[in-house]
Enzyme design. Sequence first.
Site, PDB file in Angstrom:
ATOM      1  CG  HIS A 292     -45.529 -20.572  35.117  1.00  0.00           C
ATOM      2  ND1 HIS A 292     -44.262 -20.234  34.718  1.00  0.00           N
ATOM      3  CD2 HIS A 292     -46.070 -19.448  35.633  1.00  0.00           C
ATOM      4  CE1 HIS A 292     -44.044 -18.961  34.977  1.00  0.00           C
ATOM      5  NE2 HIS A 292     -45.126 -18.460  35.535  1.00  0.00           N
TER       6      HIS A 292
ATOM      7  CE1 TYR B  93     -41.028 -23.586  29.348  1.00  0.00           C
ATOM      8  CE2 TYR B  93     -40.317 -21.920  27.792  1.00  0.00           C
ATOM      9  CZ  TYR B  93     -40.470 -22.361  29.091  1.00  0.00           C
ATOM     10  OH  TYR B  93     -40.058 -21.558  30.117  1.00  0.00           O
TER      11      TYR B  93
END
Length: 141
Positions: free
Chosen positions: A62, A132
């Site tokens: 991604h 993240y």
Amino acid sequence: MRFIGTPVDGAYVVAQERHSDARGFFARTFCAEEFGARGLKAAVAQTSVSRNLRRGTLRGLHYQVRPASETKLVRCTRGAIWDVIVDLRPGSPSYGSQFGVELSADGWTSLYVPELCAHGFQTLADDTEVEYQISAPFSPA
């Protein structure tokens, strides 16, 4: 923290420096001042978590295009992953190159992913969790 260069320009493995005593340890996982001193984006607009129930789960690759591009600081907080980035930045000295590293809850390292680098991972253990820190909010467009 120690910043270890990778073959992808501007990407780093960030090793935590643990300070231990009889109670356990303390370590910084992020410091805006230290990231900024290296010219790295130190903004955190969003923190996300990915929980993966089975070993072998694949997530990615991604990335976000401009103007919604983002940097990521990725850390495995449970289990283990094989984490991969691919440089998709036109004009980058490392354009087209890739880098992979094992991140684990016991490894005490993170991966700094520059803007316009694709990111993905495969879990190496059941019940793996990945956190993240992201420099920009997600933009589905």
